[in-house]
Design a protein around this motif. Structure first.
Motif, PDB file in Angstrom:
ATOM      1  N   ASP A 205       0.847  -1.196   0.000  1.00 40.37           N
ATOM      2  CA  ASP A 205       0.000   0.000   0.000  1.00 40.37           C
ATOM      3  C   ASP A 205       0.879   1.241   0.000  1.00 40.37           C
ATOM      4  O   ASP A 205       1.924   1.279   0.663  1.00 40.37           O
ATOM      5  N   LYS A 208      -3.057   6.279  -1.429  1.00 45.21           N
ATOM      6  CA  LYS A 208      -4.106   6.073  -2.430  1.00 45.21           C
ATOM      7  C   LYS A 208      -3.651   5.205  -3.607  1.00 45.21           C
ATOM      8  O   LYS A 208      -4.113   5.346  -4.740  1.00 45.21           O
ATOM      9  N   GLY A 246     -11.554   3.588  -0.811  1.00 48.76           N
ATOM     10  CA  GLY A 246     -10.487   2.620  -0.585  1.00 48.76           C
ATOM     11  C   GLY A 246     -10.446   1.496  -1.599  1.00 48.76           C
ATOM     12  O   GLY A 246      -9.538   0.654  -1.550  1.00 48.76           O
TER      13      GLY A 246
END
Length: 528
Positions: A205, A208, A246
């Motif tokens: 991750d 964004k 998400g």
């Protein structure tokens, strides 16, 4: 106190699980668990895998689907469940005893704190640390465990290796969080990753953004303004821009030499042309095997019937150094590179000796080789096999006398994860009634191993790096029929068991090598 020995510790744990551990072995194991974090980590890992395998509900679902009416089989199922329960009780009891000994019983001397990470939560180990490193774990050394935590690097670089074989390099300034075995977060900094097949699906991750690896080598740069840049060296990666909820808003499948930029501020995902500032994992120092004359002389002195060195080839033909017989042929995409037999990832090929090898099972046999797996795999990988003569047609089965391979984490047999496996069948058969011997020693990718598997009349033996890893006693039988020899695949049909990696210095003997010979061979490579 005895020092930690991987093979010995695995034997003690297996004996405990199989309920045939002696009182002396129990005391030895208890002492190891009290003083060795490596032993405790291995104990928890093996027992966890064992419990998961015993509690696999697929056994019961398969039973109910295939034999719903046969009441006579019910006692066997009940016994299997009882055995699982006994195993659970045994492991639980041993853990309780261990905790009691370590934390409830008074001691004259305080217990030395060896590690700072709970063994159950170890995700990776430190592989390399640069000399100029400045980071949040200043006391951490090469080899130390890393758990579920955030690493902040002000300066320098570190290399991590996950338990599943994934390798990560970080260059500061950087902030990296280890979430679990399959995911991490890079808030900012430079990262390079080499992800083996066994760790496919590893995700990182970023602001964004989500990077999902599909078995590859790639780099990721994330700046403090929230822009992520991805470059793929080999394989495939999916780069995704995440929406406000998400979830993936946009994504791009990236292949070798592809690069994209994902900007969290503007919400854009676009092709990146400038790929100069990405870092990369260094090639392993063990990339190529360096064999000296002392090793060659040691092998020659043991008089193998065949010795293939891969220093020369003539239109795909590899000569036998010991005689004009038993030359081998490169099949498919197998190749010779820098003196080694190489099977690249994604290719299919083998090294085959089609000329019938005589008397290979009259007095037993030995197969000796150096092997470097490319990476840990999710499937079986074949190292070598001796098969009955003739190329099968259509769906005819191949009959194996012996085969040598690498296991995945789990398979149809019960074994330690990523193990060395040697099996023998006599007379040669096609899939049933074989005797198995596992080294109980996990292999790693990008590392050379000296392997010897031996078939005696009454035992199977596996040696790893000059030392006996395991021996299984069994009446194996012998005969004088000839056989063909395969390397890299099990036979003409079992291509899904394709080896990916390198093999070198293959020697085949028509007798069992002695332990002293094997040690001499391995030690001779250290001579100058």
């Amino acid at each position: 106190m005895k020092e930690f020995n991987e093979t010995r510790t695995q034997h003690l744990i297996s004996a405990l699980i199989d309920e045939n551990i002696t009182s002396e072995e129990m005391n030895e194991l208890n002492e190891l668990l009290q003083h060795s974090p490596e032993a405790l980590d291995m104990y928890l890992s093996i027992t966890k895998i064992d419990m998961e395998m015993h509690q696999d509900s697929s056994l019961l679902s398969h039973y109910s689907e295939t034999k719903p009416q046969i009441k006579e089989d019910l006692p066997e199922t009940v016994n299997r469940l009882k055995k699982s329960l006994r195993l659970f009780q045994l492991v639980a009891a041993f853990l309780i005893a261990f905790i009691t000994i370590n934390y409830l019983v008074p001691r004259d001397q305080p217990i030395k704190q060896v590690v700072n990470v709970d063994s159950d939560l170890v995700l990776a180990h430190v592989l390399k640390v640069s000399e100029d490193i400045e980071w949040s774990k200043a006391e951490t050394k090469v080899g130390d465990p890393i758990g579920k935590e955030v690493l902040i690097i002000q300066k320098g670089s570190i290399n991590l290796k996950y338990e599943n074989g994934a390798e990560i390099k970080l260059v500061g300034p950087a902030e990296y969080k280890l979430n679990d075995q399959d995911s991490a977060t890079l808030s900012y900094g430079q990262l390079a990753a080499r992800i083996p097949e066994a760790a496919q699906g590893f995700t990182i991750d970023a602001p964004k953004a989500l990077i999902t690896d599909l078995g590859t080598e790639f780099a990721l740069n994330v700046n403090k303004q929230g822009e992520s840049k991805i470059f793929v060296y080999e394989g495939e990666v999916v780069g995704a821009l995440l929406g406000p909820d998400g979830n993936t808003l946009k994504h791009s499948n990236l292949y070798a030499k592809d690069a994209v930029s994902i900007d969290s501020r503007s919400g854009t995902l676009k092709t990146l042309k400038d790929t100069k500032n990405f870092i990369r994992m260094a090639e392993s120092p063990e990339a190529w095997l360096h064999i000296n004359q002392a090793y060659v002389d040691a092998v020659h002195s043991s008089d193998p019937i065949a010795y293939w060195r891969f220093n020369a080839e003539d239109k795909g033909l590899i000569p036998n150094e010991m005689s004009t017989s038993y030359s081998g042929t490169l099949m498919g995409e197998a190749k010779v590179e820098k003196g080694s037999l190489v099977f690249d990832k994604g290719t299919k090929g083998s090294f085959v000796v089609e000329e019938p090898i005589q008397n290979i099972n009259s007095q037993g046999h030995s197969i000796e080789m150096w092997v470097k797996p490319l990476e840990r795999s999710k499937r079986m990988m074949a190292l070598a096999s001796l098969v009955a003569l003739g190329k099968p047609k259509n769906n005819q089965t191949v009959k194996h006398l012996a085969y040598f391979g690498l296991t995945p984490q789990r398979s149809f047999n019960r074994h330690s994860p990523y193990d060395f496996w040697f099996a023998s069948r006599f007379p040669a058969r096609s899939g049933n009634y074989g005797v198995n011997c596992y080294a109980n020693q996990a292999y790693k990718g990008q590392q050379w191993y000296h392997l010897v598997c031996i078939k005696n009349k009454s035992s199977l033996d596996i040696y790893v790096n000059g030392q006996l890893a395991n021996s299984v006693e069994h009446d194996l039988g012998s005969g004088d029929k000839p056989y063909q020899f395969f390397v890299g695949q099990m036979d003409y049909h079992k291509q899904p068991w394709q080896l990916h990696g390198s093999v070198d210095e293959i020697a085949l003997y028509d007798r069992p090598l002695s332990a002293q010979e094997i040690e001499n061979h391995y030690q001779s490579i250290q001579k100058k």
